[in-house]
Design a protein around this motif. Sequence first.
Motif, short mmCIF file in Angstrom:
data_model
loop_
_atom_site.label_atom_id
_atom_site.label_comp_id
_atom_site.label_asym_id
_atom_site.label_seq_id
_atom_site.Cartn_x
_atom_site.Cartn_y
_atom_site.Cartn_z
N GLY A 11 39.54 27.49 44.38
CA GLY A 11 40.75 26.68 44.26
C GLY A 11 41.34 26.74 42.86
N GLU A 12 40.48 26.66 41.84
CA GLU A 12 40.94 26.73 40.45
C GLU A 12 41.48 28.12 40.12
N ALA A 13 40.81 29.14 40.65
CA ALA A 13 41.29 30.51 40.41
C ALA A 13 42.65 30.73 41.06
N ALA A 14 42.83 30.19 42.26
CA ALA A 14 44.11 30.33 42.94
C ALA A 14 45.22 29.63 42.17
N GLU A 15 44.91 28.45 41.64
CA GLU A 15 45.90 27.71 40.84
C GLU A 15 46.26 28.49 39.58
N PHE A 16 45.26 29.10 38.95
CA PHE A 16 45.48 29.88 37.74
C PHE A 16 46.41 31.07 38.00
N LEU A 17 46.23 31.72 39.15
CA LEU A 17 47.04 32.89 39.50
C LEU A 17 48.36 32.53 40.17
N GLY A 18 48.50 31.25 40.56
CA GLY A 18 49.73 30.83 41.21
C GLY A 18 49.82 31.25 42.66
N VAL A 19 48.68 31.36 43.34
CA VAL A 19 48.67 31.73 44.75
C VAL A 19 47.82 30.72 45.52
N ALA A 20 47.77 30.87 46.83
CA ALA A 20 46.93 30.00 47.65
C ALA A 20 45.50 30.55 47.71
N ALA A 21 44.56 29.66 47.96
CA ALA A 21 43.16 30.08 48.09
C ALA A 21 43.01 31.09 49.23
N GLN A 22 43.80 30.90 50.28
CA GLN A 22 43.76 31.83 51.41
C GLN A 22 44.14 33.25 50.97
N THR A 23 45.06 33.33 50.00
CA THR A 23 45.45 34.64 49.48
C THR A 23 44.28 35.32 48.79
N LEU A 24 43.50 34.57 48.02
CA LEU A 24 42.33 35.16 47.36
C LEU A 24 41.31 35.66 48.38
N ARG A 25 41.16 34.91 49.49
CA ARG A 25 40.24 35.38 50.53
C ARG A 25 40.74 36.69 51.14
N ARG A 26 42.06 36.78 51.34
CA ARG A 26 42.61 38.01 51.91
C ARG A 26 42.45 39.15 50.92
N TRP A 27 42.70 38.92 49.62
CA TRP A 27 42.52 39.97 48.62
C TRP A 27 41.07 40.45 48.57
N GLU A 28 40.14 39.54 48.81
CA GLU A 28 38.73 39.94 48.84
C GLU A 28 38.47 40.87 50.02
N ARG A 29 39.03 40.53 51.19
CA ARG A 29 38.85 41.38 52.38
C ARG A 29 39.46 42.76 52.15
N GLU A 30 40.57 42.80 51.43
CA GLU A 30 41.25 44.07 51.18
C GLU A 30 40.66 44.84 50.01
N GLY A 31 39.69 44.22 49.30
CA GLY A 31 39.07 44.88 48.17
C GLY A 31 39.92 44.89 46.92
N ARG A 32 40.92 44.00 46.85
CA ARG A 32 41.82 43.99 45.70
C ARG A 32 41.30 43.10 44.57
N LEU A 33 40.62 42.02 44.91
CA LEU A 33 40.05 41.14 43.89
C LEU A 33 38.82 40.47 44.48
N MET A 34 37.65 40.81 43.94
CA MET A 34 36.40 40.27 44.45
C MET A 34 35.93 39.10 43.57
N PRO A 35 35.23 38.14 44.16
CA PRO A 35 34.61 37.08 43.34
C PRO A 35 33.64 37.69 42.36
N HIS A 36 33.54 37.10 41.18
CA HIS A 36 32.65 37.64 40.16
C HIS A 36 31.21 37.17 40.34
N GLU A 37 31.05 36.06 41.03
CA GLU A 37 29.71 35.55 41.32
C GLU A 37 29.75 34.78 42.63
N ARG A 38 28.55 34.54 43.16
CA ARG A 38 28.38 33.65 44.32
C ARG A 38 27.29 32.64 43.96
N THR A 39 27.51 31.41 44.34
CA THR A 39 26.47 30.39 44.11
C THR A 39 25.36 30.60 45.14
N PRO A 40 24.20 29.99 44.92
CA PRO A 40 23.12 30.10 45.93
C PRO A 40 23.58 29.68 47.32
#
Length: 211
Positions: A11-40
Amino acid sequence: MSLSRKMVSIGEAAEFLGVAAQTLRRWEREGRLMPHERTPGGRRRYDLARLRPEGFRGPEAPRPTIAYARVSSHDPKEDLERQKQVLERYCARQRWTFEVISDLGSGMNYHKKGLKKLLDAVLDGKVGRLVITHKDRLLRFGAELVFAICEAKGVEVVILCQGEDTTFEEDLAKDVLEIITVFSARLYGARSRKSQKLLEGVRAAVEAAQC
């Protein structure tokens, strides 16, 4: 906000980029922007300092629409203005960002200033959509080639009227006369008696067809 190794939620990353969180999920599926870490627990975490790495392609700005208008040089200029108004009203109703390019010249002329400007923009990838009133307003012969270029460049083509233009027969007759004028001049010379006789016959046929 400090960007030095600060891990944030989606949510914070989406706000920083000016997009919706759903957009970040789609970019991850497309291989355009991956999360840098995952919590346990599997939650995404993003490093703010790396959210805009070199080569990251965010959403591209939409390419503008070009509306193209043309009338023959034999036609009154008021006809060109009416055609431009039709295109402007249509594009405005669609809420498109658009520019109108116009030409006053024959549909047989491939060197018109407006047409060259249009083709240069299409080839440069600066056009998202081409709008014309009739196919023959673009070119008398060769419009399909321009449409193929548009398709290859991802340009949508919108033709408002699929039927023949109301001035189709008149314009076609004038274009045929132009073709015969050029070829008769090449065959016989512009001032030869054969050329003049041929052109007089064609002009008579054109005038008869327009009655």
